[in-house]
Design a protein around this motif. Structure first.
Motif, short mmCIF file in Angstrom:
data_model
loop_
_atom_site.label_atom_id
_atom_site.label_comp_id
_atom_site.label_asym_id
_atom_site.label_seq_id
_atom_site.Cartn_x
_atom_site.Cartn_y
_atom_site.Cartn_z
N PRO A 1 0.82 -1.22 0.00
CA PRO A 1 0.00 0.00 0.00
C PRO A 1 0.86 1.27 0.00
O PRO A 1 1.48 1.60 1.00
CB PRO A 1 -0.79 -0.11 1.32
N ILE B 1 1.08 5.57 -1.22
CA ILE B 1 0.15 6.70 -1.36
C ILE B 1 -0.47 6.70 -2.75
O ILE B 1 0.16 6.31 -3.74
CB ILE B 1 0.86 8.06 -1.11
N GLY C 1 6.61 5.22 8.13
CA GLY C 1 6.11 4.24 7.14
C GLY C 1 6.78 4.41 5.79
O GLY C 1 6.30 5.13 4.92
N TYR D 1 8.49 4.74 -1.86
CA TYR D 1 7.83 5.53 -2.92
C TYR D 1 7.54 6.96 -2.48
O TYR D 1 7.96 7.92 -3.13
CB TYR D 1 6.55 4.81 -3.35
N SER D 2 6.84 7.12 -1.34
CA SER D 2 6.47 8.50 -0.93
C SER D 2 7.71 9.30 -0.57
O SER D 2 7.75 10.52 -0.79
CB SER D 2 5.47 8.47 0.22
N GLU E 1 10.69 2.47 9.30
CA GLU E 1 10.00 1.26 8.81
C GLU E 1 10.43 0.09 9.69
O GLU E 1 11.61 -0.05 10.02
CB GLU E 1 10.36 1.01 7.34
N ARG E 2 9.48 -0.80 10.01
CA ARG E 2 9.82 -1.94 10.87
C ARG E 2 9.88 -3.27 10.11
O ARG E 2 10.42 -4.25 10.63
CB ARG E 2 8.81 -2.05 12.01
N ASP F 1 10.26 0.11 15.12
CA ASP F 1 8.88 0.50 15.33
C ASP F 1 8.80 2.02 15.49
O ASP F 1 9.64 2.62 16.19
CB ASP F 1 8.35 -0.18 16.61
N CYS F 2 7.82 2.63 14.85
CA CYS F 2 7.73 4.10 14.87
C CYS F 2 7.79 4.67 16.28
O CYS F 2 8.53 5.61 16.54
CB CYS F 2 6.43 4.55 14.21
N ASP G 1 2.33 7.92 7.88
CA ASP G 1 1.71 6.95 6.97
C ASP G 1 2.00 5.52 7.43
O ASP G 1 2.25 4.63 6.63
CB ASP G 1 2.22 7.19 5.53
N1 SAM Z 1 4.59 5.81 2.85
C1 SAM Z 1 4.70 4.65 1.99
C2 SAM Z 1 4.51 5.08 0.56
O1 SAM Z 1 3.48 5.67 0.25
O2 SAM Z 1 5.37 4.79 -0.27
C3 SAM Z 1 3.63 3.61 2.36
C4 SAM Z 1 3.66 3.21 3.78
S1 SAM Z 1 2.60 1.83 4.07
C5 SAM Z 1 1.03 2.52 3.96
C6 SAM Z 1 2.83 1.63 5.79
C7 SAM Z 1 4.17 1.04 6.16
O3 SAM Z 1 4.34 1.25 7.56
C8 SAM Z 1 4.27 -0.45 5.96
O4 SAM Z 1 5.40 -0.73 5.17
C9 SAM Z 1 4.39 -1.06 7.34
O5 SAM Z 1 5.29 -2.13 7.41
C10 SAM Z 1 4.92 0.10 8.14
N2 SAM Z 1 4.48 0.13 9.55
C11 SAM Z 1 3.24 -0.09 10.05
N3 SAM Z 1 3.21 0.11 11.37
C12 SAM Z 1 4.47 0.46 11.72
C13 SAM Z 1 5.08 0.81 12.94
N4 SAM Z 1 4.39 0.82 14.08
N5 SAM Z 1 6.40 1.11 12.94
C14 SAM Z 1 7.12 1.09 11.79
N6 SAM Z 1 6.60 0.79 10.59
C15 SAM Z 1 5.29 0.48 10.55
#
Ligand code: SAM
Length: 216
Positions: free
Chosen positions: A37, A39, A63, A68-69, A87-88, A115-116, A133
């Motif tokens: 997923p 943006i 995230g 990409y974003s 990113e985790r 983890d964020c 995100d």
């Molecule tokens: N921003 C990216 C883009 O548009 O190219 C898309 C990000 S995607 C929607 C969300 C990402 O956040 C995922 O790859 C997921 O593994 C990561 N994620 C989700 N919860 C997280 C957390 N608590 N800590 C770190 N990463 C996390």
């Protein structure tokens, strides 16, 4: 479709978004093929515009996914911003690292694995733009850290705040998303009903909230 605005309008706005360059198209194709997923096109156009207006020197992203974003924002900043992105997921980290290298953005985009919430707790630098995100059910937990890390005139952009319409309509709410939706509503309440903050919620993509501090 997103259940945010009528499908015909969403389609129309999507088609108005400029076509990405070949390198970004490659990432879009990978994301689609692998169900990553990223943006939406219209959100990418919006982010790029915001970055070109704000001209942030330092950007924090929650995230990374495949990068990409981050690449979109780097392009919007014409290389004048340093992006830290959290990113985790190890598979994502590896793919994003590969993409950032291929795009020649190694000196512009830095991935912080973890983890964020844990990474946010440790960060001390200030940022001009924070793009949320990741961890849709934790924006309310991320917010205090993001405010601490936000420069005085900085901006927070949060994606997916209307969460497929579920945030605004009980009829759309599915049982397994109740907690995420409840927490997203808490986030919106925190940023919209706070005398020290200004927020605008835009029904673009899956819903975007833009927040900044009010001047005292
Ligand atoms: N921003 C990216 C883009 O548009 O190219 C898309 C990000 S995607 C929607 C969300 C990402 O956040 C995922 O790859 C997921 O593994 C990561 N994620 C989700 N919860 C997280 C957390 N608590 N800590 C770190 N990463 C996390």
């Amino acid at each position: 479709m997103s259940n945010i605005i009528p499908d015909y309008m969403e389609e129309y706005i999507k088609n108005l978004a400029p076509k990405s360059d070949a390198a970004l198209q490659e990432l879009e194709a990978y994301a689609e093929e692998n169900n990553v997923p990223i943006i939406q096109k219209e959100v990418a156009a919006f982010l790029q515009l915001m970055v070109s207006i704000i001209k942030p020197k330092k950007i924090l992203e929650l995230g990374t996914a495949i990068g990409y974003s981050a690449a979109v924002m780097s392009k919007g900043a014409e290389g004048n911003a340093h992006i830290t992105t959290i990113e985790r997921n190890e598979v994502m980290i590896n793919k994003a690292t590969e993409n950032i290298l291929k795009l020649g953005l190694c000196d512009k985009i830095e991935i912080m694995p973890g983890d964020c919430l844990e990474v946010l707790e440790k960060l001390q630098e200030k940022y001009d733009l924070i793009f949320m995100d990741a961890g849709k059910g934790h924006y309310n937990h991320f917010l205090p850290h993001c405010l601490r890390l936000l420069n005085e005139d900085g901006i927070i952009i949060a994606d997916n705040v209307l969460y497929k319409g579920m945030v605004a309509s009980r009829e759309l709410l599915v049982r397994r998303k109740i907690t995420i939706v409840k927490r997203m509503k808490t986030y919106l309440d925190m940023v919209c009903h706070n005398d020290e903050l200004m927020t605008s919620v835009i029904p673009l993509g899956d819903g975007i909230a833009i927040t900044k501090r009010r001047k005292p």
